[in-house]
Design an enzyme around this catalytic site. Structure first.
Site, short mmCIF file in Angstrom:
data_model
loop_
_atom_site.label_atom_id
_atom_site.label_comp_id
_atom_site.label_asym_id
_atom_site.label_seq_id
_atom_site.Cartn_x
_atom_site.Cartn_y
_atom_site.Cartn_z
CG ASP A 1 106.35 84.69 94.94
OD1 ASP A 1 105.37 84.86 95.68
OD2 ASP A 1 107.15 85.61 94.65
N GLY B 1 109.13 95.55 93.39
CA GLY B 1 110.13 96.30 92.62
C GLY B 1 110.88 97.29 93.49
P1 13P Z 1 110.33 92.64 95.70
O1 13P Z 1 110.86 92.20 94.38
O2 13P Z 1 109.83 94.03 95.71
O3 13P Z 1 111.29 92.34 96.81
O4 13P Z 1 109.03 91.74 95.99
C1 13P Z 1 109.18 90.37 96.04
C2 13P Z 1 107.88 89.70 96.22
O5 13P Z 1 106.99 90.19 96.87
C3 13P Z 1 107.75 88.38 95.60
O6 13P Z 1 106.46 87.89 95.71
#
Ligand code: 13P
Length: 274
Positions: A81, A175
């Site tokens: 990611d 977040g």
């Molecule tokens: P959140 O932490 O806001 O759920 O976002 C996760 C995300 O988009 C990881 O790439």
């Protein structure tokens, strides 16, 4: 079974739902996600931030994910990611990732396309589908949101970079939201109608359920969920009695809490039984 990014997103596209992509950090978060995916019979993406590949944590985490995926009865993709550079991309290939994101979205578009195309070429040698990002999904801590992804720039990016999936900025942020986000659903639909790659929604924690459903109806096929996995795990850890000293027993409730949360998101995204 271990499956690649394109494989799971194709199932989602054919079934008009979205695959949840949960960010994991350790064996216990992996165990919770797999438990939920098995229970719900859902394809799932298990992903880790670039930082874990830089720090070396992924050297320990990757064999756990790969073993769990191999044993699972449902398709599981292991994904990098927000890959920060080619170093993390190559590391992810070595770690056995079956999906890789390169994120150059904070750079000017031409540079983003150049870096993303490079990642697509290198991952292509290993047969790994790539996710890119066009428009920059920021953090809830940012003072200002970047401009939303334009349809024309999405088309240009899709045609030039050769990605299998693309994250777009339509009003989400990473977040815990301080105020309710307002997604630009018609923009998702317009981009979906104009491009080939599967669309990805980042910042999936805390978006109201009805907006998630509308985003999927408009064409989102992967929803990233990170922050709320952390809270599901940590909140339960903090509640767990210190009398429980054996760490496997101490972690049991936290694993179940992650599983419960993941199962609820699988239901919301329509991924159960697929
Ligand atoms: P959140 O932490 O806001 O759920 O976002 C996760 C995300 O988009 C990881 O790439």
């Amino acid at each position: 079974m271990l499956a690649d990014l394109k494989y799971v997103l194709k199932i989602a596209d054919e079934g008009s739902f979205a695959v949840p992509a949960f960010n994991v950090y350790n064996m216990e978060t992996v165990m919770g996600i797999i438990k939920a995916a098995e229970m719900k019979k859902a394809p799932v993406i298990i992903q880790s931030y670039s930082r874990l590949f830089t720090s070396g944590n992924a050297d320990y985490l990757a064999p756990i994910v790969l073993e769990a995926a191999g044993k699972a009865s449902i398709p599981v993709c292991f994904h990098l990611d927000h890959g920060a550079s080619m170093a993390e991309v190559v590391k992810a290939i070595r770690c056995g990732c079956t999906g890789i994101m390169i994120d150059a979205s904070a750079l000017p578009v031409e540079e983003n396309i150049r870096i993303t195309s490079d990642a697509v070429r290198i991952c292509g040698y290993a047969g790994i589908p790539v996710e890119g990002e066009i428009g920059h999904v920021g953090s809830v801590k940012d003072d200002m949101m970047s401009p939303f992804t334009q349809v024309a720039e999405a088309v240009n990016f899709a045609e030039s970079a050769g990605v299998a999936a693309m994250a777009i900025h339509v009003g989400t942020a990473h977040g815990r939201y301080k105020k309710e986000p307002k997604l630009d659903i018609s923009r998702i639909r317009e981009i979906h109608d104009a491009v080939g790659p599967f669309l990805v929604l980042h910042g999936g924690s805390g978006i109201p359920d009805d907006q998630i459903r509308e985003a999927i109806a408009a064409g989102i096929r992967k929803v990233n969920i990170g922050t709320d996995v952390c809270y599901a795990f940590l909140d339960r850890v903090f509640e767990t009695s210190r009398e429980l000293v054996a760490i496997d027993l101490f972690m049991k409730d936290a694993i179940d809490s992650v599983a419960e949360f993941a199962a609820s998101r699988i239901d919301l995204l329509g991924a159960g039984g697929k």
